[in-house]
Each structure stands twice: as structure tokens, then as C-alpha cells.
Design a protein around this motif. Sequence first.
Motif, PDB file in Angstrom:
ATOM      1  N   ILE A  63       0.834  -1.210   0.000  1.00  0.00           N
ATOM      2  CA  ILE A  63       0.000   0.000   0.000  1.00  0.00           C
ATOM      3  C   ILE A  63       0.868   1.258   0.000  1.00  0.00           C
ATOM      4  O   ILE A  63       0.488   2.305  -0.553  1.00  0.00           O
ATOM      5  N   ALA A  64       2.075   1.142   0.567  1.00  0.00           N
ATOM      6  CA  ALA A  64       2.981   2.302   0.628  1.00  0.00           C
ATOM      7  C   ALA A  64       3.422   2.780  -0.745  1.00  0.00           C
ATOM      8  O   ALA A  64       3.982   3.884  -0.875  1.00  0.00           O
ATOM      9  N   LEU A  65       3.163   2.007  -1.779  1.00  0.00           N
ATOM     10  CA  LEU A  65       3.480   2.447  -3.140  1.00  0.00           C
ATOM     11  C   LEU A  65       2.734   3.727  -3.514  1.00  0.00           C
ATOM     12  O   LEU A  65       3.180   4.484  -4.384  1.00  0.00           O
ATOM     13  N   TYR A  66       1.605   3.983  -2.857  1.00  0.00           N
ATOM     14  CA  TYR A  66       0.839   5.182  -3.183  1.00  0.00           C
ATOM     15  C   TYR A  66       1.668   6.460  -3.015  1.00  0.00           C
ATOM     16  O   TYR A  66       1.541   7.403  -3.804  1.00  0.00           O
ATOM     17  N   THR A  67       2.521   6.502  -1.995  1.00  0.00           N
ATOM     18  CA  THR A  67       3.311   7.718  -1.773  1.00  0.00           C
ATOM     19  C   THR A  67       4.806   7.503  -1.951  1.00  0.00           C
ATOM     20  O   THR A  67       5.571   8.479  -1.984  1.00  0.00           O
ATOM     21  N   ASN A  68       5.238   6.268  -2.060  1.00  0.00           N
ATOM     22  CA  ASN A  68       6.666   5.977  -2.107  1.00  0.00           C
ATOM     23  C   ASN A  68       7.105   5.274  -3.390  1.00  0.00           C
ATOM     24  O   ASN A  68       8.285   4.980  -3.555  1.00  0.00           O
ATOM     25  N   GLY A  69       6.156   5.015  -4.276  1.00  0.00           N
ATOM     26  CA  GLY A  69       6.468   4.276  -5.483  1.00  0.00           C
ATOM     27  C   GLY A  69       6.557   5.165  -6.707  1.00  0.00           C
ATOM     28  O   GLY A  69       6.509   6.397  -6.603  1.00  0.00           O
ATOM     29  N   PRO A  70       6.661   4.558  -7.885  1.00  0.00           N
ATOM     30  CA  PRO A  70       6.719   5.332  -9.131  1.00  0.00           C
ATOM     31  C   PRO A  70       5.402   6.037  -9.415  1.00  0.00           C
ATOM     32  O   PRO A  70       4.355   5.708  -8.838  1.00  0.00           O
ATOM     33  N   ALA A  71       5.458   6.988 -10.318  1.00  0.00           N
ATOM     34  CA  ALA A  71       4.304   7.849 -10.593  1.00  0.00           C
ATOM     35  C   ALA A  71       3.150   7.091 -11.229  1.00  0.00           C
ATOM     36  O   ALA A  71       3.337   6.130 -11.971  1.00  0.00           O
ATOM     37  N   GLY A  72       1.963   7.577 -10.937  1.00  0.00           N
ATOM     38  CA  GLY A  72       0.786   7.165 -11.681  1.00  0.00           C
ATOM     39  C   GLY A  72       0.215   5.806 -11.346  1.00  0.00           C
ATOM     40  O   GLY A  72      -0.626   5.300 -12.085  1.00  0.00           O
ATOM     41  N   GLY A  73       0.627   5.203 -10.232  1.00  0.00           N
ATOM     42  CA  GLY A  73       0.051   3.912  -9.854  1.00  0.00           C
ATOM     43  C   GLY A  73      -1.277   4.107  -9.155  1.00  0.00           C
ATOM     44  O   GLY A  73      -1.437   5.021  -8.344  1.00  0.00           O
ATOM     45  N   GLY A  74      -2.241   3.278  -9.451  1.00  0.00           N
ATOM     46  CA  GLY A  74      -3.557   3.428  -8.829  1.00  0.00           C
ATOM     47  C   GLY A  74      -4.316   2.115  -8.735  1.00  0.00           C
ATOM     48  O   GLY A  74      -3.896   1.088  -9.262  1.00  0.00           O
ATOM     49  N   GLY A  75      -5.457   2.185  -8.058  1.00  0.00           N
ATOM     50  CA  GLY A  75      -6.334   1.020  -7.941  1.00  0.00           C
ATOM     51  C   GLY A  75      -5.733  -0.102  -7.116  1.00  0.00           C
ATOM     52  O   GLY A  75      -5.923  -1.280  -7.423  1.00  0.00           O
ATOM     53  N   ILE A  76      -5.007   0.265  -6.038  1.00  0.00           N
ATOM     54  CA  ILE A  76      -4.372  -0.764  -5.214  1.00  0.00           C
ATOM     55  C   ILE A  76      -5.427  -1.606  -4.503  1.00  0.00           C
ATOM     56  O   ILE A  76      -6.417  -1.087  -3.979  1.00  0.00           O
ATOM     57  N   SER A  77      -5.208  -2.899  -4.503  1.00  0.00           N
ATOM     58  CA  SER A  77      -5.992  -3.817  -3.670  1.00  0.00           C
ATOM     59  C   SER A  77      -5.025  -4.798  -3.031  1.00  0.00           C
ATOM     60  O   SER A  77      -4.040  -5.207  -3.652  1.00  0.00           O
ATOM     61  N   THR A  78      -5.295  -5.156  -1.775  1.00  0.00           N
ATOM     62  CA  THR A  78      -4.441  -6.094  -1.060  1.00  0.00           C
ATOM     63  C   THR A  78      -5.305  -7.066  -0.266  1.00  0.00           C
ATOM     64  O   THR A  78      -6.508  -6.852  -0.082  1.00  0.00           O
ATOM     65  N   GLY A  79      -4.673  -8.103   0.213  1.00  0.00           N
ATOM     66  CA  GLY A  79      -5.390  -9.050   1.051  1.00  0.00           C
ATOM     67  C   GLY A  79      -4.446 -10.066   1.656  1.00  0.00           C
ATOM     68  O   GLY A  79      -3.289 -10.181   1.265  1.00  0.00           O
TER      69      GLY A  79
END
Length: 659
Positions: free
Chosen positions: A441-457
Motif C-alpha cells: 500500500i505504501a506504493l501510493y506515496t513511495n512508489g513510481p508515478a501514476g500507480g492506482g487502484g491498489i488492492s491487497t489481502g
Amino acid sequence: MADSSTNSASSSSISTVSMEELGGDTPDIYDCEIRLMVNPQRRKEKVYIGCGAGFGGDRPIAALKLLQRVKELDYLVLECLAERTLAERYQAMKSGGKGYDPRISEWMQLLLPLAVENGVCIITNMGANDPFGARDEVLQLASGLGISITVGLAHQVAVVRSDSDEHLKHVDDVSVYLGAAPIVECLQKFRPNVIITSRVADASLFLAPMVYELGWNWNDLQLLSQGSLAGHLLECGCQLTGGYYMHPGDKYRDISLQDLLDLSLPFAEVSFDGKVCIAKAESSGGVLNPSTCAEQLLYEVGDPSSYITPDVVVDFQDVSFQTLSSSKVLCAGAKPSASAPSKLLLLASKDKGWKGWGEISYGGYQCVKRAKAADFLVRSWMEEVCPGISKHIVSYIIGLDSLKAASIDEDLQRDSQDIRLRMDGLFENKEQAIHFTKEFIALYTNGPAGGGGISTGHKKEIILEKSLVNRKDVQWHMTATRNKITQSDDLASPNSIIQTCSFHESVLQSLPTETTLNHKEGAPRIQLAPAPHDRKIPLYDIAHSRAGDKGDDINLSLIPYFPPDIERLKKIVTQEWVEKVVSSLLNPSPFPTSDDIERRDKWFSEHVEVEIYEVRGIHSLNIVVRNILDGGVNCSRRIDRHGKTLSDLLLCQKVLLPL
């Protein structure tokens, strides 16, 4: 075929449940040793057995349509239990849920009224780990519908594991693949309307009514072989009649959507002398022909010369199919390769750690490189906290390589506009799985640009370990219970009776009219010819295939459209060729390093085995690859946990066939 009565409730009354146990309070306990029946009675010259469900997620409405269309049916089998669903029932019971199929009321509410009216006995393995709970729910439902029925149980009760592997001796959750005998005994003693079982081998569910009705015995190995052939063909439902066969763009399999919409579940017409015809409802859609039969024949069979069931070991090598009409195929050539095995297959549940996963989408310019960066970051963050844990993670890019369906002669196309990175880890404990989801989930602020629609489980995983157990050490019993319908004048009748009847009428009205039926297209009719030899062509152009899993092994059929092409294919499809095709399945990510490839190849050479079998009767090959499915359906980290899509990995390979 069963004795029954239907009582309609008045508008001012409702059925209340009263139960009657049949056969005594203490059911007899039996073991699984083969015992010949004394003077088995031939009750019919021919029996009609339908498949109402081919897996736990099948369509009840399709089963209802089969009941409505095929008036000759004597039995309807609902085959709803597999390794995946059995594991799910184990987990559900541990959490206080149902140990039997939770959809059993949905199925029975739809099917029971017409089945009872037509005298059709329903046989199902929906009992799973709690057949008694399933029985009580069905009897409660029947009483609510105002129907008096007898429900029989035939199920495993105990296993003595003196000869089992040491680590399996003390496992509580075990299931043994029973054969047809418990169901036959239940039919003989109780003639129930419904029989609910625990784990029974798929083909045995269908074989049992043949043995009972046609007067077969357990030493009639040729008859049992033909009956098991029929059961194996039926067990996956519409896979035999055009489902999972239609393929747009394939000139041999391009079935119209209208035909696919009107699939008929299959049924078998089996004579006392072992003659087997497989059929679908007259003038229904889909397609039933030697090609669909060949795919199902090889589905998950392993060695076709030794298809092991609890009742008989069958040789399928010389099975052949002859089209009798657009709705019926004659099936011949099954023969015994051995009598019933001395040991039965046992499945024992075992904890397999915790799964953690995450997905994120990237699109547009260099989206694949951004996914690669995200993959690197998540792995690196996990290594900071848990050194060495990255080896438990696999990743793939949906829209690029998640199914590996590309020719080994070509590089994967890296120019994509819309992809989704998925990472799966199988960890030792829950805390690690949860930590993985947090890092993802930390990819939202710490990952490469333009990533979206994260889902985890995350979820706990169990596997079903296999072992063999002596027949004498497996105990089962049977019982039957009848509900008695009584009327209570102070209660209103259930709406479910009216709703069920209305739904039956609407389904009947939705069946195609004669005008529609006359326009069914079926499979394309194409003049067959040898495959060309002067250029490389994809296997799609000359053959079809279906993949099926057994534990950690994959079974891939290869069936040429032009039968003589099999001799040319045998020269290309070798053990080494198959190994090269499937090796990429073990890549840990879409971007393997040279070290990754070296580790992959070492593991492959030590663990993976390829077996290729020729099946003479249908001019085909059956390919078995062992230990390739990342542990199997219950714990695999791949998006396709069953390996179903691997048939396309095979067919997209380009080959140059010799003359």
C-alpha cells in the motif's frame, strides 16, 4: 425411481418438520474391502444418468433445464466437491461455518419439486465434511416445500492409519476417496430420493446407479470400465457439450454465442451389456462430438492406460467416439487394466502458512518499467524487515506475462498501455503476510508515478496432502431419514412454494421454440487436411487442448484436428520441448536476473518431471508435467492457480512439422 409423495399446503397452513430414521438407530459400519454381491438384480435394461453440476460453482438453472428437457432421466448427479472446495469446507468448519456445501438449499429448492415429480433420484457429494448437516438442511427445505422425501447418507466415518506416513497419522481432517459401493448399498436398502455423500471419486458417483440398476457386480471389470468411462465423461458437466471449448477465431471451434447460451448438460444412456452413449438434450445448443469427448476423456487422467478409480483401474488408450447424431455419441473401447486397487487415496489437511498479495495498475508511457520499479521497491522494503523473505514472493504483470501464453520463439511484447502488477507471497506467519500488504500500500506515496487502484489481502492457506490407506482401514456407513409432512392451521404457507413453481414455469417458457431450434449452428464444418510442412505455424492451427490439474501436476491434452497429424506431432512434442515451453512458469518475476534463471533451472531439473502418453483410439497425446503448479490450487501464488490457461501456452507455440 424412488417412492415419494408431494403434499401441497393450503394458503392457511405450513409444513412442519417431523423426521423418521430408517434402518435402525445404530447404522451398520462397513469397511471398503471389495465384496461381491449375491445375485445382483437387473432392474432395468438401460439407465439414464444426467450430470446436473460439474463443479461447486455450476449453474442450478442448467440442471433444471436438463430435468425439463430429458424426460427419460432416472438419476441426476451433482458433482460439486474438489480439492479446492474440500479445503474450503475444512477452513469453514474451523471458523464455525458449514462443513457441507453452503449452496445445497439453493440447488435443492430449484430441483427437488421436479425431480420428485419425475421420479429422478439426486446423488451429490455436497455433504463434504458434514453430510448430516447437509441432510438436515435438505429435509428442512423439503418440508418447507410440502414435499415428503427420503434422504440417504453414504459417507466415511473413520480411517485407521496404521500404515500411513508418520506425519499423517495424527491429522484429524482427512477424507478418503470412496468408490461406488456405499451408494449402491444405500440404493438397495432405502431407495431414497436424494443421496448425500462425503468424498467419493467423481466417476464413482455415476457408476453407482449403473451397478444398482443394471445388475452388475464388482468382478464385472469390463462393464465397470465402460461405466467408469461414462462417469468420467459426464463429471465436468457442460465441458462435454461445448462449454470451455468455444474459441473465437479458431475455425474449428468458433461456436456462436447463441449456441453457447443454450448449452445442455450431458447425460448418459447405459445398457446392461456396457454399451454407452453420451447425449445432450435434443436440439439444444453447444456441440457434442468426438472432439469435445476427446478433450474430456483426457482431462486430469494422468496415464491413460491406468486411470485409477476405487472401483476399477481403466485403460483409456483405445477408447473411440462415433457420432450418432448431433446430440448423441457412442463411446467404446474402455477396458480394465487391473481390478480395484488395494489402497485408496487419502487427503489430509495441513497448514501451509499465510498468503499476502497486492495489485496496482499503471498505464501509458513506460508503464511496464514503472511496474518493474514497484516490484523492486516492495521486495526491498520486505528485505529490510525480514532478510531473505523475498524468495517467498512471486510477481507478474496482468496484461503482459501473468499467464506466460507466448511462443518460446518470441520475446514478450513490452509495449503496453494498460497493465496491472500483482505480487503474491506465501509466508510462514500471519504477521509477515500483513506486513507485506502494508508495504504494498505504501506504493501510493513511495512508489513510481501514476500507480492506482491498489488492492491487497491476506488469508490462511491449507493444502491437502495425499497418502494411500488400506481398504480395510476405511470405514463408512449409510443411513436414511424421511421427513413427515404435517399441517399446522395457524401458520401461513411459505412463499417459497409459489416462487419455486413460478420459476419452473418461467424457465420452461424460456426454452427455445422449434423455430429457434432449427437455426442452431453447432461446430463449424470444415474439410480436414494435413497441416502444412513448409512454414512454422502455431499449434492452434492444427490441434486443440485442455488443461487440468491434480495437486501440483498439470495434465495437457494435445488433440489434432486431422488425426494422421499425430505422427508428425510426436516428432516435435518431446520431453525436452515440453520442458522448454513450461520452464518460464517458475520465473519469480517478469524480469528474472541471470541468478534467478540459474536457480529456476536447478530447481526444475531436480523436481519437475514430464511424461508424454499416446492415446491411440483418439490419435492424441496426453502430457503430464509434475510439480509445476507452485504447490497446487490451494496454495499457489499464481493468478491461475489451477493452471487452466496452460493449454494456451501449449497451443501458441510455433512448430515446423516434418513431412
